[in-house]
Scaffold this active site. Sequence first.
Site, PDB file in Angstrom:
ATOM      1  CG  HIS A  65      -1.974   1.017   1.241  1.00 18.88           C
ATOM      2  ND1 HIS A  65      -3.299   0.727   1.000  1.00 18.88           N
ATOM      3  CD2 HIS A  65      -1.924   2.350   1.463  1.00 18.88           C
ATOM      4  CE1 HIS A  65      -4.010   1.840   1.088  1.00 18.88           C
ATOM      5  NE2 HIS A  65      -3.190   2.841   1.358  1.00 18.88           N
ATOM      6  CD  GLU A  74      -6.363  14.007   2.091  1.00 19.83           C
ATOM      7  OE1 GLU A  74      -6.560  12.783   2.179  1.00 19.83           O
ATOM      8  OE2 GLU A  74      -5.228  14.503   1.882  1.00 19.83           O
ATOM      9  CE1 TYR A 134      -8.467   6.963   0.350  1.00 18.91           C
ATOM     10  CE2 TYR A 134      -9.833   8.717   1.258  1.00 18.91           C
ATOM     11  CZ  TYR A 134      -8.724   7.894   1.350  1.00 18.91           C
ATOM     12  OH  TYR A 134      -7.882   8.009   2.430  1.00 18.91           O
ATOM     13  NE  ARG A 167     -10.102  11.346   4.420  1.00 18.51           N
ATOM     14  CZ  ARG A 167      -8.906  10.894   4.773  1.00 18.51           C
ATOM     15  NH1 ARG A 167      -7.825  11.418   4.216  1.00 18.51           N
ATOM     16  NH2 ARG A 167      -8.797   9.922   5.654  1.00 18.51           N
ATOM     17  CG  HIS A 199      -8.983   4.732   3.557  1.00 18.58           C
ATOM     18  ND1 HIS A 199      -7.852   5.356   4.013  1.00 18.58           N
ATOM     19  CD2 HIS A 199     -10.034   5.405   4.122  1.00 18.58           C
ATOM     20  CE1 HIS A 199      -8.185   6.357   4.811  1.00 18.58           C
ATOM     21  NE2 HIS A 199      -9.501   6.408   4.896  1.00 18.58           N
ATOM     22  CG  HIS A 228      -5.419   2.929   6.877  1.00 13.60           C
ATOM     23  ND1 HIS A 228      -4.130   2.775   6.405  1.00 13.60           N
ATOM     24  CD2 HIS A 228      -6.112   3.544   5.873  1.00 13.60           C
ATOM     25  CE1 HIS A 228      -4.049   3.285   5.188  1.00 13.60           C
ATOM     26  NE2 HIS A 228      -5.236   3.751   4.842  1.00 13.60           N
ATOM     27  NE  ARG A 231      -8.220   4.923   9.904  1.00 10.66           N
ATOM     28  CZ  ARG A 231      -7.581   5.973   9.379  1.00 10.66           C
ATOM     29  NH1 ARG A 231      -7.348   7.048  10.109  1.00 10.66           N
ATOM     30  NH2 ARG A 231      -7.185   5.943   8.121  1.00 10.66           N
ATOM     31  CG  ASP A 289      -1.155   5.309   3.982  1.00  8.05           C
ATOM     32  OD1 ASP A 289      -1.411   5.242   2.760  1.00  8.05           O
ATOM     33  OD2 ASP A 289      -1.748   6.089   4.741  1.00  8.05           O
ATOM     34  CB  SER A 293      -1.163  13.514   2.715  1.00  7.81           C
ATOM     35  OG  SER A 293      -2.522  13.111   2.718  1.00  7.81           O
TER      36      SER A 293
END
Length: 396
Positions: A65, A74, A134, A167, A199, A228, A231, A289, A293
Amino acid sequence: MTKPFFTLLCGARVFAPRDMGIQNILIAGDKIAAVCPTATAPTNYPCQIVDLTDCILMPGFIDSHVHITGGGGEGGFATRTPEILLSQITTSGVTTVVGCLGTDGTTRSVINLLAKTRGLCAEGISAYMYTGAYELPTPTITGSVRSDIIIIDKIIGTGEIAMSDHRSAQPTCQEYKNLAAQARVGGMLSSKAGIVDMHIGDGKSGLSMLFEITANSEIPKSQFIPTHINRNQQLLIEGIKWAKQGGIMDITSGVSPESGSVQAVKPSQAAKRALENGVATTNITMSSDGNGSVPLFDATGNTIGVGVASQKSMLQEIRDMIKTEKIAPDTAIKFVTSNVAGILKLSQKGQVKESFDADFTVVDKDFQLKHVWARGQHMVDNGQAIVFGTFEQNSL
């Protein structure tokens, strides 16, 4: 730099990822020709010999990834991260990457991603990619995820598709289900993984839609890689449940309290918790990742800062798994090598084994990076890049 056809690596302790003890490894071209304590250089041909005494040799890391064309945006146009450089990848111990798009599937295209994937292969490592971004419907090259996977050699699945995130395109379960079906059949018809790289954001729904999709359709949990997963605490609990039911949980090495994600569980600790709670070692992977960002949001979802994720976090977290969390080395190393290769159907990757690709990450006893070989080429020597991308400042 001319790559020697034969290279003999001498005296390293080899984790293949199983512990093989001290071995010599003979590289012939881009393949492993021999793994044996008594392997020697061929007598009738030139051969480079490298002494790796007191070093640990592992399969080259597979990072499933990576935002190779950059990520982010963003916070506006100035927050779009740049394309990744070859030496950033190799000095992280990574020899194989899978590129993806993220939030921005508009100013960054799948065709651009394919071009960068091919470029990294030309520069010396192995690279693959996911089609899409996304949103759903997700951008493709041919007009469908299924066709992209079947027709385009470098495309092995779709992603990263956003779920439980402000998002995302807020799709329905049925839309996610249709996408997974396209990827699954595309993978079957092309002998590829057909994976859906998911994601997972901070939303309250967590993995609930994935549980619903796999409970009420013929799509198996193995078709998805939710990433993720560390997280936040609640998502980790759900990820452990998912993995115990046969799914894959992908821990993100670049998501941690140290990187600014204050709610995150440190990756090495997330891996330990998963193992302690009965997750099979084969159902855990870790990706970085990298080059994406790392946006920081306030309570209402406004961007208040942005950083860039580094692939170097992978080796750091493997080190912490082994040194701090006391996870067995042959288990921790699987999370970034053989487990990933198996899930992504990369049949020549992820193991130190005769006839496999000569991809190696070599560290000292403190797990500090020493050497990297990718497809038989020496890319990193004594922790420093010796092969550079076409437009890098220090290119040879």
